[in-house]
Design an enzyme around this catalytic site. Structure first.
Site, PDB file in Angstrom:
ATOM      1  N   HIS A  11       4.121   1.327  -8.052  1.00  0.00           N
ATOM      2  CA  HIS A  11       3.049   0.347  -8.084  1.00  0.00           C
ATOM      3  C   HIS A  11       2.376   0.314  -9.317  1.00  0.00           C
ATOM      4  O   HIS A  11       1.906  -0.702  -9.611  1.00  0.00           O
ATOM      5  CB  HIS A  11       2.147   0.512  -6.611  1.00  0.00           C
ATOM      6  N   GLY A  70       0.844  -1.158  -0.024  1.00  0.00           N
ATOM      7  CA  GLY A  70      -0.062   0.058  -0.087  1.00  0.00           C
ATOM      8  C   GLY A  70       0.810   1.059   0.068  1.00  0.00           C
ATOM      9  O   GLY A  70       2.061   1.246  -0.218  1.00  0.00           O
ATOM     10  N   TYR A  71       0.125   2.300   0.326  1.00  0.00           N
ATOM     11  CA  TYR A  71       0.661   3.666   0.257  1.00  0.00           C
ATOM     12  C   TYR A  71       1.163   3.884  -1.122  1.00  0.00           C
ATOM     13  O   TYR A  71       2.492   4.114  -1.458  1.00  0.00           O
ATOM     14  CB  TYR A  71       1.756   4.021   1.200  1.00  0.00           C
ATOM     15  N   LEU A  72       0.370   3.692  -2.162  1.00  0.00           N
ATOM     16  CA  LEU A  72       0.590   3.348  -3.535  1.00  0.00           C
ATOM     17  C   LEU A  72       1.167   4.630  -4.238  1.00  0.00           C
ATOM     18  O   LEU A  72       0.871   5.656  -3.874  1.00  0.00           O
ATOM     19  CB  LEU A  72      -0.697   3.109  -4.516  1.00  0.00           C
ATOM     20  N   GLU A 128       3.683   5.767  -8.097  1.00  0.00           N
ATOM     21  CA  GLU A 128       3.933   5.436  -9.927  1.00  0.00           C
ATOM     22  C   GLU A 128       4.405   4.026  -9.993  1.00  0.00           C
ATOM     23  O   GLU A 128       4.015   3.496 -10.899  1.00  0.00           O
ATOM     24  CB  GLU A 128       4.205   6.475 -10.580  1.00  0.00           C
TER      25      GLU A 128
HETATM   26  P1  PAJ Z   1       5.889  -2.710  -1.507  1.00  0.00           P
HETATM   27  O1  PAJ Z   1       7.231  -2.230  -1.282  1.00  0.00           O
HETATM   28  O2  PAJ Z   1       4.626  -1.923  -1.389  1.00  0.00           O
HETATM   29  O3  PAJ Z   1       6.231  -2.956  -3.117  1.00  0.00           O
HETATM   30  C1  PAJ Z   1       5.408  -3.478  -4.039  1.00  0.00           C
HETATM   31  C2  PAJ Z   1       5.852  -3.943  -5.466  1.00  0.00           C
HETATM   32  O4  PAJ Z   1       6.167  -2.523  -5.950  1.00  0.00           O
HETATM   33  C3  PAJ Z   1       6.887  -4.580  -5.286  1.00  0.00           C
HETATM   34  O5  PAJ Z   1       7.314  -5.612  -6.313  1.00  0.00           O
HETATM   35  C4  PAJ Z   1       8.119  -3.439  -5.434  1.00  0.00           C
HETATM   36  O6  PAJ Z   1       9.594  -4.045  -6.142  1.00  0.00           O
HETATM   37  C5  PAJ Z   1       7.453  -2.654  -6.483  1.00  0.00           C
HETATM   38  N1  PAJ Z   1       8.020  -1.138  -6.488  1.00  0.00           N
HETATM   39  C6  PAJ Z   1       8.190  -0.405  -5.410  1.00  0.00           C
HETATM   40  N2  PAJ Z   1       8.638   0.615  -5.649  1.00  0.00           N
HETATM   41  C7  PAJ Z   1       8.884   0.716  -7.094  1.00  0.00           C
HETATM   42  C8  PAJ Z   1       9.558   1.556  -8.009  1.00  0.00           C
HETATM   43  N3  PAJ Z   1       9.704   2.693  -7.697  1.00  0.00           N
HETATM   44  N4  PAJ Z   1       9.571   1.061  -9.328  1.00  0.00           N
HETATM   45  C9  PAJ Z   1       9.094  -0.002  -9.717  1.00  0.00           C
HETATM   46  N5  PAJ Z   1       8.374  -1.074  -8.668  1.00  0.00           N
HETATM   47  C10 PAJ Z   1       8.443  -0.471  -7.568  1.00  0.00           C
HETATM   48  O7  PAJ Z   1       7.580  -5.180  -1.883  1.00  0.00           O
HETATM   49  C11 PAJ Z   1       6.523  -5.230  -1.178  1.00  0.00           C
HETATM   50  O8  PAJ Z   1       5.822  -4.267  -1.121  1.00  0.00           O
HETATM   51  C12 PAJ Z   1       6.537  -6.327  -0.099  1.00  0.00           C
HETATM   52  O9  PAJ Z   1       7.649  -6.942   0.228  1.00  0.00           O
HETATM   53  C13 PAJ Z   1       5.539  -7.464  -0.914  1.00  0.00           C
HETATM   54  C14 PAJ Z   1       6.085  -8.002  -2.199  1.00  0.00           C
HETATM   55  C15 PAJ Z   1       3.999  -6.813  -1.315  1.00  0.00           C
HETATM   56  C16 PAJ Z   1       5.394  -8.612   0.204  1.00  0.00           C
HETATM   57  O10 PAJ Z   1       4.833  -8.203   1.345  1.00  0.00           O
END
Ligand code: PAJ
Length: 281
Positions: free
Chosen positions: A24, A18-20, A22
């Site tokens: 994500h 969460g806390y989505l 770009e």
């Molecule tokens: P989170 O940090 O919320 O990230 C979710 C997904 O978004 C992950 O696959 C992460 O690599 C990707 N992501 C984050 N920032 C990014 C960016 N700047 N550019 C591209 N992709 C990005 O990673 C997790 O959550 C957790 O560990 C999870 C896999 C959900 C397991 O709990």
């Protein structure tokens, strides 16, 4: 979801905490492109946080996430409670050996075991055809890919490029912790990776020299404390002293109390080919 599967619709899953942002949403767009249905999960997984990590203050805003997910085209948003995921008496864990020994695995013991356990559970619940992860968490993506192969899960793992802010800082839910000055200083991470990339492009093979140059640059910002800078081979994530094949240059730092990571993948062979093309032209 069962009905969708019965109708023969393909499902793409984007697991998040969460806390989505770009980063994500770029995963959602890819999932939409390749599948009939895009499912996103939002779950701040306590199992992957260590005792000194930021679990309690990790940013949470479901309303904001719901709106962003809807606008990006998420068809199903899965937002389970902690009790649903880990009911009392929960006792099964998934661990991938080897790939978690270096990089973030060394500084966050138990972290990847928490990640693989939750992702395996999400795979079991959603049963997607494809699942989407970001290159930003490159070690996480590699470990999940290995788990999926080793356990014959039959899910295609897609790893998507890092989405960055204008100054190069990789987007992260944790960036909101940064003060104004810390946020400015944080651009040094990407700058140091770009410096490393130019050194490799100019033929530097000595990993120690590259790491030294990155350290010197980062030390110019007193608010930034290096956790690790490491050059590893892309496949096994083992440290290399000399760069020959495809490598990852990865780093983790603390800016104040905020831990940030970033990385860049470099293939010196690809650079050579470009150079030889240039010579021919
Ligand atoms: P989170 O940090 O919320 O990230 C979710 C997904 O978004 C992950 O696959 C992460 O690599 C990707 N992501 C984050 N920032 C990014 C960016 N700047 N550019 C591209 N992709 C990005 O990673 C997790 O959550 C957790 O560990 C999870 C896999 C959900 C397991 O709990």
């Amino acid at each position: 979801m069962k009905i969708m599967r019965k109708e023969g619709k393909s499902i793409g899953l984007v697991p998040t905490m969460g806390y989505l942002h770009e980063g994500h949403l770029s995963l959602v767009r890819a999932a939409k492109k390749h599948n009939d249905v895009a499912v996103m999960s939002v779950f701040v997984n306590p199992l992957q946080f260590g005792p000194n990590d930021d679990l309690a203050k990790y940013p949470r805003d479901f309303k904001r996430d719901e709106e962003k997910a809807r606008l990006a085209g998420v068809d199903v948003l899965f937002y389970p409670s902690e009790k649903e995921i880990y009911p009392s008496g929960y006792s099964t864990y998934v661990e991938v050996k080897g790939l978690g020994d270096t990089l973030c695995g060394s500084s966050r013991p138990g972290h990847f075991k928490g990640v693989t356990t939750i992702v395996a559970k999400l795979f079991g619940i959603v049963k997607p055809d494809m699942a989407y992860f970001g290159q930003k968490d490159v070690q996480q993506a590699a470990i999940i890919k290995k788990m999926t192969e080793d356990l014959n899960m039959g899910i295609e793992i897609k790893i998507m490029p890092i989405v960055r802010e204008k100054d190069g800082l990789a987007m992260s839910s944790r960036n909101i912790y940064l003060s104004e000055t810390e946020r400015k200083d944080a651009s040094i991470l990407h700058q140091s990776l770009s410096t490393a990339e130019s050194m490799v492009n100019q033929g530097e093979k000595d990993a120690r020299k590259i790491i030294k140059a990155m350290e010197l640059l980062i030390r110019q910002k007193p608010s930034v404390k290096i956790d690790y800078i490491s050059i590893v081979d892309k496949r096994f994530l083992k440290e290399v002293s000399s760069i020959s094949g495809e490598v990852l240059i990865a780093l983790a730092v603390f800016i104040g109390k905020t831990r940030l990571i970033d990385n860049i993948a470099i293939d010196p062979a690809a650079v050579k080919t470009e150079k030889s093309f240039a010579r021919k032209a």
